[in-house]
Design an enzyme around this catalytic site. Structure first.
Site, PDB file in Angstrom:
ATOM      1  N   THR A  16      77.681  55.932 -75.544  1.00  0.00           N
ATOM      2  CA  THR A  16      76.307  55.973 -76.189  1.00  0.00           C
ATOM      3  C   THR A  16      76.099  55.469 -77.622  1.00  0.00           C
ATOM      4  OG1 THR A  16      76.202  58.325 -76.664  1.00  0.00           O
ATOM      5  CG2 THR A  16      75.424  57.793 -74.473  1.00  0.00           C
ATOM      6  N   GLU A  62      70.500  59.628 -78.292  1.00  0.00           N
ATOM      7  CA  GLU A  62      71.610  58.825 -77.793  1.00  0.00           C
ATOM      8  C   GLU A  62      71.238  57.950 -76.666  1.00  0.00           C
ATOM      9  OE1 GLU A  62      75.711  60.818 -77.336  1.00  0.00           O
ATOM     10  OE2 GLU A  62      74.337  62.678 -77.539  1.00  0.00           O
TER      11      GLU A  62
END
Length: 314
Positions: A212, A260
């Site tokens: 991420t 994220e």
């Protein structure tokens, strides 16, 4: 589009213009109606259109500590203004001294002596000057004195968002805070976006094969409620469908709230230190804890299937 950070940046030979003034955080659909009319009026008059806005938000100066969640930082706002056809944007430094200008002093300093306004376009609730004493009626009266017209545009559009409540920055912020990013998108006329620098996180996503981009968001950013969202990661010149997580990662006993984004099918990205943005399309689920790592991975797989479908990648 010309971008000015101070009145001193304006060219000395700047002629007359059509002006609209406001914080315009979010540049939502009501704002777009006002700015669009200012652009159209400027073209009718054969002069440039100018948006005047402020940094920091006036509330942070008049009532320190009350800065509202930010729907769009100034560079993003400038992009949106340019997309509406605006010729120039002036970002005024909103200081305590500036806040104490009377409505008449504000008009003379900004609209008459600096921008040579031919017309000013505003919404019906526009307020200006010390203690927000100036109203549209005040502006109209001053326009008669100093030779500019005032046009008032109804910015109160409505839709399904907020149960039919009039579109506003406050409504967009509330919907975002509740996780209703689809409703906020209706108010804004586009997906809500947060942006900032990609920083190192706990690297758990990479260890699980689902890397991420952890965004260190711009201060005061309006962050959606904790949960998983379908959206897009904008980085390295690409807009990529993404699964987005907001929250503290309770399964791992996290305490720091993060934003994220995992770009679907993109495990090759190295974005550390780069500027990136996340756009929120729709809410998928709230944050959860799981009995096992396998349970977490199964839920993530389900999330990715949902995100794929909702972003048109399925």
């Amino acid at each position: 589009m010309q971008r000015w950070r101070d009145m001193a940046d304006i060219p000395e030979d700047w002629g007359r213009s059509v002006v609209t003034i406001g914080s315009y955080d979010g540049v939502h659909r009501g704002h777009q109606a006002i700015i669009g009319r200012a652009v159209a009026r400027a073209r009718e008059c054969g002069v440039p259109s100018v948006v005047v806005t402020f940094d920091p938000h006036p509330k942070e100066v008049t009532r320190p500590g009350t800065h509202p969640p930010l729907l769009a930082p100034h560079p993003r706002r400038a992009e949106l203004f340019e997309g509406l056809g605006v010729d120039a944007v002036l970002v005024l430094s909103f200081t305590k001294e500036f806040s104490q200008l009377s409505p008449a002093e504000f008009v003379v300093k900004v609209l008459v002596e600096t921008l040579h306004a031919r017309a000013v376009v505003e919404g019906p609730t526009f307020r200006f000057g010390n203690k927000a004493a100036g109203t549209v009626a005040t502006l109209t009266e001053l326009g008669g004195t100093y030779g500019f017209d005032v046009e008032v545009v109804d910015l109160y559009e409505r839709g399904a968002a907020g149960g039919g409540e009039a579109f506003s920055s406050s409504l967009a912020r509330r919907l975002i805070g509740e996780g209703d990013v689809a409703g906020a998108a209706e108010v804004l006329g586009r997906p809500h976006r947060v942006e900032g620098t990609v920083v190192h996180g706990a690297r758990r996503g990479r260890e699980l094969g689902i890397p991420t981009a952890n965004i260190d968001t711009v201060p005061h950013s309006a962050i959606p409620a904790d949960g998983v969202y379908a959206g897009w990661l904008i980085a390295a010149g690409e807009r990529m469908p993404a699964a987005v997580s907001v929250g503290t990662n309770p399964h791992f006993n996290g305490t720091v709230r993060t934003v994220e984004g995992h770009a679907l099918d993109r495990n090759d990205l190295d974005l550390y230190g780069q500027w990136a943005a996340i756009e929120f399309g729709s809410f998928v689920r709230g944050q959860e804890t799981f009995d096992s790592l396998d349970g977490l991975l199964e839920r993530i797989a389900d999330d990715l299937r949902v995100v794929r479908e909702r972003t048109g990648e399925g």
